[in-house]
Write an enzyme that holds these catalytic residues in place. Structure first.
Site, PDB file in Angstrom:
ATOM      1  CG  HIS A  14      40.492  39.788  30.645  1.00 53.19           C
ATOM      2  ND1 HIS A  14      41.397  39.708  31.157  1.00 53.19           N
ATOM      3  CD2 HIS A  14      39.480  40.279  31.763  1.00 53.19           C
ATOM      4  CE1 HIS A  14      41.421  39.930  32.608  1.00 53.19           C
ATOM      5  NE2 HIS A  14      39.951  40.108  32.904  1.00 53.19           N
ATOM      6  CE1 TYR A  54      34.332  35.077  34.115  1.00 57.17           C
ATOM      7  CE2 TYR A  54      35.897  34.875  32.578  1.00 57.17           C
ATOM      8  CZ  TYR A  54      35.477  35.349  33.748  1.00 57.17           C
ATOM      9  OH  TYR A  54      36.153  36.199  34.399  1.00 57.17           O
ATOM     10  CG  ASN A 102      43.036  38.947  37.059  1.00 62.12           C
ATOM     11  OD1 ASN A 102      42.757  38.520  35.675  1.00 62.12           O
ATOM     12  ND2 ASN A 102      41.929  39.590  37.669  1.00 62.12           N
TER      13      ASN A 102
HETATM   14  C1  HEM Z   1      31.714  39.312  38.833  1.00 61.74           C
HETATM   15  C2  HEM Z   1      33.056  39.335  38.595  1.00 61.74           C
HETATM   16  C3  HEM Z   1      33.701  38.956  37.041  1.00 61.74           C
HETATM   17  C4  HEM Z   1      32.717  38.750  35.806  1.00 61.74           C
HETATM   18  C5  HEM Z   1      31.135  38.983  35.855  1.00 61.74           C
HETATM   19  C6  HEM Z   1      33.701  38.653  34.842  1.00 61.74           C
HETATM   20  C7  HEM Z   1      33.106  38.560  33.439  1.00 61.74           C
HETATM   21  C8  HEM Z   1      33.961  38.381  32.543  1.00 61.74           C
HETATM   22  C9  HEM Z   1      33.809  38.154  31.068  1.00 61.74           C
HETATM   23  C10 HEM Z   1      32.335  38.302  30.651  1.00 61.74           C
HETATM   24  C11 HEM Z   1      34.853  38.138  30.349  1.00 61.74           C
HETATM   25  C12 HEM Z   1      34.768  37.846  28.824  1.00 61.74           C
HETATM   26  C13 HEM Z   1      35.289  36.181  28.412  1.00 61.74           C
HETATM   27  C14 HEM Z   1      35.102  35.854  27.224  1.00 61.74           C
HETATM   28  O1  HEM Z   1      34.615  36.856  26.359  1.00 61.74           O
HETATM   29  O2  HEM Z   1      35.458  34.970  26.716  1.00 61.74           O
HETATM   30  C15 HEM Z   1      36.084  38.045  31.073  1.00 61.74           C
HETATM   31  C16 HEM Z   1      37.242  37.489  30.722  1.00 61.74           C
HETATM   32  C17 HEM Z   1      38.255  37.295  31.679  1.00 61.74           C
HETATM   33  N1  HEM Z   1      38.103  37.510  33.225  1.00 61.74           N
HETATM   34 FE1  HEM Z   1      36.655  37.985  34.105  1.00 61.74          FE
HETATM   35  N2  HEM Z   1      35.074  38.677  35.309  1.00 61.74           N
HETATM   36  C18 HEM Z   1      34.929  38.982  36.636  1.00 61.74           C
HETATM   37  C19 HEM Z   1      35.964  38.691  37.504  1.00 61.74           C
HETATM   38  C20 HEM Z   1      37.326  38.378  37.231  1.00 61.74           C
HETATM   39  C21 HEM Z   1      38.339  37.854  38.331  1.00 61.74           C
HETATM   40  C22 HEM Z   1      38.034  37.916  39.580  1.00 61.74           C
HETATM   41  C23 HEM Z   1      39.339  37.374  37.429  1.00 61.74           C
HETATM   42  C24 HEM Z   1      40.482  36.723  38.074  1.00 61.74           C
HETATM   43  C25 HEM Z   1      40.790  35.939  39.255  1.00 61.74           C
HETATM   44  C26 HEM Z   1      38.990  37.383  36.104  1.00 61.74           C
HETATM   45  C27 HEM Z   1      39.615  36.886  35.117  1.00 61.74           C
HETATM   46  C28 HEM Z   1      39.302  37.077  33.725  1.00 61.74           C
HETATM   47  C29 HEM Z   1      40.398  36.536  32.377  1.00 61.74           C
HETATM   48  C30 HEM Z   1      41.860  36.131  32.749  1.00 61.74           C
HETATM   49  C31 HEM Z   1      39.536  36.964  31.425  1.00 61.74           C
HETATM   50  C32 HEM Z   1      40.219  36.886  29.960  1.00 61.74           C
HETATM   51  C33 HEM Z   1      39.843  35.125  29.592  1.00 61.74           C
HETATM   52  C34 HEM Z   1      40.459  35.108  28.193  1.00 61.74           C
HETATM   53  O3  HEM Z   1      41.796  35.240  27.821  1.00 61.74           O
HETATM   54  O4  HEM Z   1      39.714  34.662  27.249  1.00 61.74           O
HETATM   55  N3  HEM Z   1      37.612  37.931  35.906  1.00 61.74           N
HETATM   56  N4  HEM Z   1      35.550  38.110  32.619  1.00 61.74           N
END
Ligand code: HEM
Length: 510
Positions: free
Chosen positions: A63, A345, A136
């Site tokens: 992202h 996160y 999402n």
């Molecule tokens: C095991 C599954 C998942 C892991 C380990 C994971 C991990 C991460 C990580 C490490 C980030 C970066 C966050 C940052 O640097 O601030 C991120 C961003 C994000 N993830 Fe996931 N994620 C997973 C699944 C999902 C799912 C299922 C969704 C939605 C239902 C999702 C939605 C998002 C969103 C919206 C962001 C961006 C947040 C922002 O705008 O700062 N992720 N994710």
């Protein structure tokens, strides 16, 4: 952009070092004579370069490309029977919020119109602390086994040798992990290329709302864009990716500047623990949706984006959203992917922003923070003279009623190495999309969109395996796709029967 007069009035228009000392000439550097080496005593020059050298922080590991704005959450309907969160305690309550939308796989300069799910992250600053919804624009996800996440993401990023995005890697993963097919069906429809941020948001995961009596409901949260979701067709999205890669970012900023405030209505689907036991699918499996007919949307509130940021880096890049940032009355379910995210996160925030990421203005809650976390790099709010241990002067502790219905959530058992498997259940909802939801134009676009990507795969094994997954969704779909990529039709993937599926497992205690 503020005018020169406004800027000058704000900062007195006097150029200074980072310590506030006035400097006569920003471009000048001290040196010996006219042509000699530079002088170490020139704090201004060293200050300038040293800060520049440190301007970059790690981009988000996923992202990375995003845009955001500020707004307000308004409670429009009473849900006190569901949640005791003080935000929801009265219709009419309002709380300030920050939103960030994003694509998933691309780097921070990549195109807004890429075929990818969109992130939809909301930080609501309530009087009981921050409530983050890290959603999402799709109601389901590719995985239900959390250990697959880094593998899956790597295949959407760059090949370790060529440093290219690679269709073989992409489909190799998906074809071996067919629980992803529901999300793949959405991703390769035109919903995979939304028009800007005209899109809905979904928790995807099951969460829990707990009320003041200690009773809980399972919930799924839906954010529905007023005026509806809009999509681009593949060719328009690809063209915009080249001509205006910041298409969505620009659209969001411009609309807010023009006073056309983007608005989402907030709904919940609810399920009791007893309903969850009887539900056809495992509510902890985020590759499934809850049908609206059985679990209708119930209105809760509204999100209005009414304020652009003054400074993108400070207010959006440094924003740290986490599914674990919750308030009393909103709790995580035992969904293993969600449980993994609760850790991931804040962990990445400590890496990306530092230990005290929570004290950055965009992340700092409006509720006062009173605890025993002290010091560390960049401690802005170090809690003054308050004791740094649990003393007789320590803050009061929040009291909440114990759960009334705990028997549904008593976890007992050995340490278990858990991994899901594929059954016929995994194809029911994707099949309904193909057969009942998509019209003929949607079907044509879907086949065109997949063929343009899968057709580029070099490995015959990967191609055939992914075709077998599509054929298991529908023979018609499999045959149309095979024809579109000049491949012979393939047999459907063989999977276990629906009766072997592991359903919702925590039955009420006898
Ligand atoms: C095991 C599954 C998942 C892991 C380990 C994971 C991990 C991460 C990580 C490490 C980030 C970066 C966050 C940052 O640097 O601030 C991120 C961003 C994000 N993830 Fe996931 N994620 C997973 C699944 C999902 C799912 C299922 C969704 C939605 C239902 C999702 C939605 C998002 C969103 C919206 C962001 C961006 C947040 C922002 O705008 O700062 N992720 N994710």
């Amino acid at each position: 952009m503020p005018t020169q007069e406004v800027l000058s009035a704000q900062d007195h228009g006097l150029y200074t070092t980072s310590t506030g000392a006035p400097v006569a000439e920003p471009y000048a550097a001290q040196r010996i004579g006219l042509t000699g080496p530079l002088l170490l005593q020139d704090f201004h020059h060293i200050d300038l370069l040293a800060h520049f050298d440190r301007e970059r922080i790690p981009e988000r590991v996923v992202h990375a490309k995003g845009a955001g704005a500020h707004g307000v959450f308004k409670v429009t309907h009473d849900i006190t029977d569901l949640s005791c969160a003080s935000l929801f305690s009265k219709v009419g309550n309002e709380a300030p919020l920050t939103i960030r939308f994003s694509t998933v796989g691309g780097e921070s300069g990549s195109a807004d119109t890429a075929r990818d799910p969109r992130g939809f992250a909301v930080k609501i600053k309530t009087d009981q602390g921050n409530l983050d919804w890290v959603f999402n624009n799709t109601p389901v996800f590719f995985i239900r086994d959390p250990a697959k996440f880094p593998h899956f993401i790597h295949t959407q990023k760059r090949d370790p040798q060529t440093h290219l995005k690679d269709a073989d890697m992409f489909w190799d993963y998906l074809s071996q992990n067919p629980e992803s097919i529901h999300q793949v069906m959405i991703l390769f429809s035109d919903r995979g290329t939304p028009d800007g941020f005209y899109m809905h948001g979904y928790s995807g995961h099951t969460l829990k709302f707990v009320n003041a009596d200690g009773n809980f409901h399972y919930v799924q949260i839906h954010l529905r864009r007023e005026g509806g979701a809009r999509s681009l067709d593949n060719d328009t999205a690809v063209k915009l990716g080249g001509t205006n890669p910041d298409y969505a970012t620009e659209q969001l900023f411009t609309e807010i500047e023009l006073g056309k405030f983007p608005t989402w209505n907030v709904f919940v689907q609810t399920m009791s623990a007893q309903q969850a036991e009887k539900f056809r699918y495992n509510i902890l499996d985020l590759t499934k949706i809850w049908p609206h007919k059985e679990f209708p949307l119930r209105p809760v509130g509204q999100i209005v984006l009414n304020k652009n940021v003054q400074n993108y880096f400070a207010e959006i890049e440094q924003a740290a959203f986490s599914p674990s940032h919750l308030v009393p009355g909103v709790e995580p379910s035992a969904d293993p992917v969600l449980q993994s995210r609760l850790f991931s996160y804040p962990d990445t925030h400590r890496h990306r922003l530092g230990t005290n990421y929570g004290q950055l203005p965009v992340n700092a809650p409006v509720a006062p923070v009173a605890n025993f976390q002290r010091d560390g790099a960049m401690a802005f709010n170090n809690q003054g003279f308050r004791p740094n241990y649990q003393s007789s002067l320590s803050p009061l502790q929040y009291k909440r009623k114990p759960y009334q219905d705990v028997k549904h959530e008593i976890w007992l058992g050995d340490a278990n190495t858990d991994l899901s498997f594929i059954t016929e259940l995994d194809f029911e909802q994707p099949r309904a999309l193909w057969e009942k939801v998509f019209n003929e134009t949607d079907k044509e676009h879907f086949v065109y969109n997949v063929a343009g990507h899968l057709g580029g795969v070099k490995s015959p094994v990967v191609k055939a395996r992914q075709l077998s997954v599509f054929t298991a969704v529908s023979k018609d779909l499999g045959e149309r796709l095979a024809k579109a990529i000049n491949h012979a039709p393939v047999a459907p993937l063989k999977v276990k029967s629906a009766s072997e599926a592991v359903r919702f497992q925590f039955k009420a205690a006898a």
